[in-house]
Scaffold this active site. Structure first.
Site, PDB file in Angstrom:
ATOM      1  CB  CYS A 251      -1.084   0.151   1.110  1.00 44.31           C
ATOM      2  SG  CYS A 251      -2.054   1.521   1.460  1.00 44.31           S
TER       3      CYS A 251
ATOM      4  CB  CYS B 114      -5.459   6.149  -3.241  1.00 45.54           C
ATOM      5  SG  CYS B 114      -5.651   4.649  -2.425  1.00 45.54           S
TER       6      CYS B 114
ATOM      7  CB  THR C  75      -3.967   4.161   4.994  1.00 52.90           C
ATOM      8  OG1 THR C  75      -4.811   2.862   5.514  1.00 52.90           O
ATOM      9  CG2 THR C  75      -2.879   3.745   4.363  1.00 52.90           C
TER      10      THR C  75
ATOM     11  CD  GLU D 249      -3.112   0.509   7.545  1.00 49.27           C
ATOM     12  OE1 GLU D 249      -2.108  -0.340   7.933  1.00 49.27           O
ATOM     13  OE2 GLU D 249      -3.348   0.645   6.334  1.00 49.27           O
TER      14      GLU D 249
ATOM     15  CG  HIS E 229     -10.757   4.074  -0.263  1.00 49.58           C
ATOM     16  ND1 HIS E 229      -9.479   4.535  -0.798  1.00 49.58           N
ATOM     17  CD2 HIS E 229     -10.164   3.322   0.808  1.00 49.58           C
ATOM     18  CE1 HIS E 229      -8.624   4.100  -0.100  1.00 49.58           C
ATOM     19  NE2 HIS E 229      -8.985   3.447   0.932  1.00 49.58           N
TER      20      HIS E 229
ATOM     21  CE1 TYR F  56      -8.920  -0.247  -0.384  1.00 48.02           C
ATOM     22  CE2 TYR F  56      -8.366  -2.282  -0.028  1.00 48.02           C
ATOM     23  CZ  TYR F  56      -8.350  -0.991   0.443  1.00 48.02           C
ATOM     24  OH  TYR F  56      -8.142  -0.635   1.754  1.00 48.02           O
TER      25      TYR F  56
ATOM     26  CB  CYS G 100      -3.507  -0.594  -5.190  1.00 52.50           C
ATOM     27  SG  CYS G 100      -4.701  -1.040  -4.172  1.00 52.50           S
TER      28      CYS G 100
ATOM     29  CD  GLU H 164      -5.245  -2.284   3.035  1.00 48.18           C
ATOM     30  OE1 GLU H 164      -5.506  -1.183   3.017  1.00 48.18           O
ATOM     31  OE2 GLU H 164      -5.054  -3.067   2.070  1.00 48.18           O
TER      32      GLU H 164
END
Lengths: 483, 483, 483, 483
Positions: free
Chosen positions: B100, B104, B191, B259, B294, B298, B301, B445
């Protein structure tokens, strides 16, 4: 049973002195070292239950060799009831430890080697069976822990033992003397190796004529000269090493079996401890029997682990105020469903057990392979659901140090609380246990322990009786069946 | 773009001074501390690509506000092409970091808050939109990293914000002054929080009239007085802390986003940084837009991560001599298939993008939710297959210390080798990367980031147009359809 | 467009006279025969929508050859927008018919043959492209329906075309004359064959030098001498044949495409209708392009079918009084989720479309294959969930005759009723439609249409860029990457 | 056993005269009518095996009531061995018929009613148990086939029996006389109903005090006045009706159980045939016991069907020349794996059987529910794989008429052939059997027979002992466990 309970087992380990390395340093006392002590305690539970009035009907058996009461983990299965009791004992131990208690590897090795020694003798007129019984009576009377040592490093997996550039990639005999043999090689992923008393060496695969020196079954004490163990890393192992009680998740028993490399650098084995020497045609049989027993077990012990995980998640949803939601109940139902599906196959392959010529009972091979194959799927799915229900904080939770910090402890306590009345610490402990039980190492063990998934598929296809099934189909539509 | 590349970004972080705790101790320099430095480097990649001739067509954009070239991560999507370029940028960054890269979250927050500020103004005659644009131009020009702060602790999840015994379980306004507001509460799982410059606070759920004090959108510098961050633990985090290069698996970039809890203990926010204050009827909209953006990401990424994992496993099968086996190829095919299935939904929800009244483009909500829902399944399955192919040594491999030990190094080198010609160290490095990418934190995650699975299901059902579908069915069999 | 709407299409079919057998008898009018009429009506919908103000923006296009408005089904995709409009048109048609409307087979054949003819000419200096354009303008102007004929019988699948004991197992040229060629063989599973005007013959697989006679692309009218069609059986086909309106489930449009064998017994093809003759190195390309386009479609049309099925099941749960139950909603959510996941890949492979040298646009091959692969899984799962929600009476419901019987009609009406106020007949109709849409034939089509699952896996592996992915992995852990 | 073999069973059916309708017409002889004869033959196999030296050890038992040798299908399980023999008998019958042989419904009804009658008497001092034994001895001695009648129509499923607008939606007592009762209502999905001798009526759900008139268990001859049966449609039923031997797929035995509605229009039941009358607190128990036994069976009989299907597909791949391909073997392995997983749960729930107070043995309820739940998943997946391997011609194959046609027979023979030496007819027969076994009706039966999936989930959650599991979890991390 000379070793009568958990405490005596722990004590007994202090009297053997295997060479063990961990992060490049010697471990001199596995019962005290933070890396190994949790695994010692898990194995100790197998001794403790034998001394517990509530459970000894499962945890002990009567030796068919001596008539003595012995640990079931040193017993040769005499009937279907023995096989089923074993399944129930393993699930119980999974529930009590939430992890691998290691001792069934040697248990399965004993049962495989026993029956095969008998059959080799019958064919070749050798006397392995008597030697094996002598050794086994010793194990039973002393109540020793045995590590079953099968998996070789294997080097280049596209080549067999006889074709490796480095022959040591499969353990083999490098010298034969009048009084015994000298062996070299290594066994990997040795569950419970560092806290066992004895090693039962077995070949790792079916072999042909060219591999006579690799076809060896024998027993060696863990501290025999030439043996070196290297204890493997585990997910988040440093938390355990630093005695971080909450953060390590399962502080008492660890999250896996505690695996080690056992290297044999020219280890001498005396004649009376050799139970196969070159009879390559039996290598397939011993691997197949050991594997079947071991695969059968996974539907029992892992179900015990999933019972714990299901309980942990259920409690966490209570803490978080979500336990009444229909989708939460449905997901917990799925966890139970998958767990019990696994349990079914352990019970079934035991109920369909059959006697080998030696009298030792085998599980049904097809069903045992089916069992393990499902473990490689369902344990992951159960873990996935557990993580779904638990919530994202499993991956972002601050440390125990923060919980106890004078600077930020009040924030951790406040912002990781759930429904009122339950301490934040409980929520954190449950979360850490779930983290430990669903993280990498714990699941890899379910994938590859007792053989990788493809090994089971090969067996399932082989035992699938396709020709018989084709006949059934032909018969139903009137196509002539050539017998 | 004042910050022009990765190095300048890292440098810029040394100039802000947020209060960060980790294991109860202050982190004073996130760019150097081993717990946070890998995450800093991952985020730095978002800056580096904007300075790379090969990739800047993806990594930069032209500001519709100023006409300047800006980081795409500070851009408001103006059309479908922007949405699709974002998807490709995210997959690329996933491939380059294997983890990650965090940025974003703020990106999606900016896009959601921008469009909602416009709509609030239109309804209420407020002037949030102008304020927001001023702030955004500052972000774009300075090229700052923003953490989008949405998730509240939520305490007892069976109760809403207004019904919590402790109101701080949802961030809220505790004081309103002439020049601004004072907020209290916390945001969890933040994050990139510790290595951002700004925090964009948003509400965590749709709220009703009774929750006016909880309906707040505003921007706060990370080092505003009253802000405390606590950096969370991760799987095997100590290896990273101890700079164990091989054993930490992904030494450069870490395995997740890094995080933190961000606690707001009575933080003052000046008027010009407030973009929603009590307009509860827009809380649902901002959550829904942020979440849709968001969730769309996913599939991009994580596909990048799966590309890396697929490559890692492929290389490992080459080392182990199994790459030619049909079942190995079939499993790698499945890894690719699942990865690309995820990628499809990111592309699709972008291709079906639509303009909000402000001109900012939104992804298709249904398809974005479908995307994230599949991530919560397929990332786990891809990891499971990777572990299947990698082999059991992922869970039992000795440490880097042992590899380098004078006592046992020769054994590790010998017995963890594969086909000849490839150093054992390569096999170990690949294994450790696979361990890091398939272990607990990394997968959690994927499960809960951008909203837990049930959140997506609620949206999928809601947007499923059941009444329309019932009409289709009725029409086909001649049952009268009441319009 | 000479044929302007559905009625004119039906009328046009009465003017061609192909030789069609069904259950050993000739079908002289496919528009009236109960076995074929439903499929005619489904195909007619492709004509009807082109004449419908609401939908003609999707159902028509402007010919790049003539500038005329044409049916989209005769169009060569000129850009990404064309590809995406096609996807939306197919989903719409799936919603309107609940079944296969057949016409995309020829559509995809046209697009594949067009681009390949161009490339053959460029390499070999032939003039296939001009001939093809002439033929295509004819198709566009007349607005004809074309069946794309690819799949050969293949006989012994362990052998290629040149090695079959019977060479006719792959269609091939048996004679070459000055004015054309003579072909022999058969094409199986010819969707829409019996109600098309033209057949576009293509090779079924990539071929080598030895198979020159099998490398043929050409167009033939359906009633050319030597052509015989045999219409296949379908699940519960007799209900349709007997005009049992309710029991046949989908009386208007049938449940599948209506597939036929097309046998070519020495059929003459004139020169101007030959678009490939012996250029074996292009056989792979045309198969790969046709397949990619066709696989892309399945995520669109089948999603339309699943929309209908989801609506049918939802309505049934309303009738049965179960629509509010949480598990019912959850299962409907899953149906929608899987449907939309498929739709994503159709949209995505279109959004990622690219121009071939001829200017014709191709979909992204990887994503198109991923699309179809998921259809072979998700359509079955959606059907399974539909049957779960519908209830066991799908398999035990008495006939329409019983419903209308004076003896037992009152019992059927009474005991198959649901909530009061909805006629039992509605419940039965919905049930029969669900039966028809989830039974054998309908699902087999999703499994094997556009290529069997293994065909997609081969492509996914081939296009998976493993070497690039291995480099990504190596780069992340510092293993030298040889470019 | 008065009826000694299959022929005598068929003969016996000619002596009872139930009122049966099918497509609005009376069936006067179920043994000859093409709609019912295949089901008669399947049931006859249960009689035939009892007369077969090879199988009678499974197919018969010794009555604990009379000491006579009886059909196992009329036996009350006396121990675990009985339960396991039943499982093996059911799998065998599945292999021999490839379909439902129907007789286990009455078998399970007998076992449930027997044990419950005993317990009602013990609580209420009634004498149902003696009456039941008398009736059962009659069944055993005559060797009659009994249909277990449980499922009511249920009307509006959001309401219970006492709250239906139409009370007949649940079978109930409409009159009580000195010599017996009069019942009204219907039972749906009555497997084997049309070819049974007796009906054993049971309640369909747990009921409360308000539903006394619905709490009735009794036995009625199939031709009692007031009983009407309506035989349901099945997928492709007309092929069977027209005696199309090949096209019907499984000409001898059909593809499902042959289900009927049994309507009771004021049927009188004499006192000696009433085994429950108003004891609502036992309705749950009888449903739960019947359901558990019946769910246990599905892992046995369906495994038999899957054995046939696996054989059929294997043979087909041999015909088609694909049997050696690695992906084919892998998919067949998966079919076997899923089949044997189901079998495991049938064996397991039997091995874990336990005695009820009456001495009748029950299966383990959790494991039986797990068994059936998996059937609702795995049978579909096995069918899906079978269709994958079989190929698309399953959905497009011309009819038997075409095969035999003088006009097109030569084309069908030629173009549906496989490897040389095997007649095309064999390939077509195998294809049709696969079509019949994987199409709609056959799978719906696996979904809903013995209770819909949700019914099993309710039981699995209820029996999941969550509180115990929570304690296990708490114990492992040192959270105090309140007893």
């Amino acid at each position: 049973m000379k070793i009568k309970n958990g405490a005596e087992y722990i004590d007994s380990l202090r009297k053997v002195h295997p060479v063990i390395y961990y992060k490049a340093e010697r471990i001199t006392d596995v019962t005290m070292h933070p890396a190994t002590a949790p695994h010692v305690r898990a194995a100790a539970m197998t001794y403790a239950l034998a001394d517990d009035e509530e459970y000894k009907y499962l945890a002990t058996a009567v030796s068919h060799l001596t008539g003595n009461t012995i640990s079931r983990f040193t017993h040769v299965h005499q009937n279907v009831e023995d096989l089923i009791k074993k399944v129930k004992l393993l699930r119980l131990l999974g529930q009590k430890t939430g992890t691998c208690f290691q001792r069934c590897v040697g248990f399965d090795g004993i049962n495989a080697a026993y029956s095969v020694a008998y059959e080799i003798d019958r064919k070749h007129g050798t006397s392995y069976f008597e030697l094996f019984k002598d050794w086994l009576i010793h194990i039973q009377d002393e109540n020793l822990m045995v590590v079953g040592a099968m998996t070789d490093p294997k080097g280049d997996r596209s080549r067999g033992p006889a074709d490796q550039p480095d022959p040591d990639q499969y353990l083999h005999i490098v010298d034969r003397r009048d009084d015994g043999i000298v062996i070299r090689g290594a066994k990997l992923h040795m569950t419970g190796g560092v806290n066992s008393h004895e090693i039962l060496v077995m070949p790792t695969t079916a072999m042909d004529e060219r591999s006579k020196d690799f076809a060896v079954v024998c027993a060696v004490p863990v501290d025999a000269p030439g043996i070196t163990m290297i204890f493997g890393r585990q997910a988040s192992d440093d938390r355990r090493d630093k005695m971080e009680r909450i953060d390590s998740g399962k502080p008492s028993f660890g999250a896996v079996g505690g695996e080690a490399v056992i290297a044999f650098e020219d280890v001498f084995v005396p004649k009376e401890r050799i139970f196969m020497d070159g009879e390559t045609e039996f290598t397939g049989t011993i691997v197949y029997r050991f594997a079947a027993h071991h695969r059968a077990n996974y539907g029992a012990c892992k179900t015990g682990l999933m019972d714990v995980l299901t309980g942990a998640v259920s409690y966490l949803t209570q803490i978080q105020g979500t336990s009444k939601a229909s989708q939460v109940k449905d997901k917990i139902t799925e966890m139970i469903h998958l767990s019990e599906t696994l349990y079914c196959s352990s019970i079934a392959c035991s109920a369909e057990g059959w006697p080998t010529p030696s009298g030792a009972f085998m599980v049904d091979t097809m069903l045992a392979n089916v069992c393990k194959q499902n473990v490689t799927r369902f344990h992951f799915e159960v873990a996935r659901i557990a993580l779904d229900l638990a919530g994202g904080f499993i991956a972002t939770l601050p440390s125990q140090y923060d919980l106890e910090s004078k600077d930020v402890g009040h924030l951790v306590k406040k912002y990781f609380s759930g429904v009122s009345g339950i301490p934040t610490e409980h929520r954190m402990k449950i979360a850490r246990m779930i983290e430990a039980m669903t993280g990498g190492t714990a699941l890899v063990e379910s994938m590859h322990g007792a053989g990788s998934p493809q090994a089971q598929r090969v067996m399932i296809f082989r035992e699938g009786e396709l020709e018989k099934k084709i006949k059934l189909a032909k018969a139903l539509i009137g196509i002539p069946v050539k017998s």
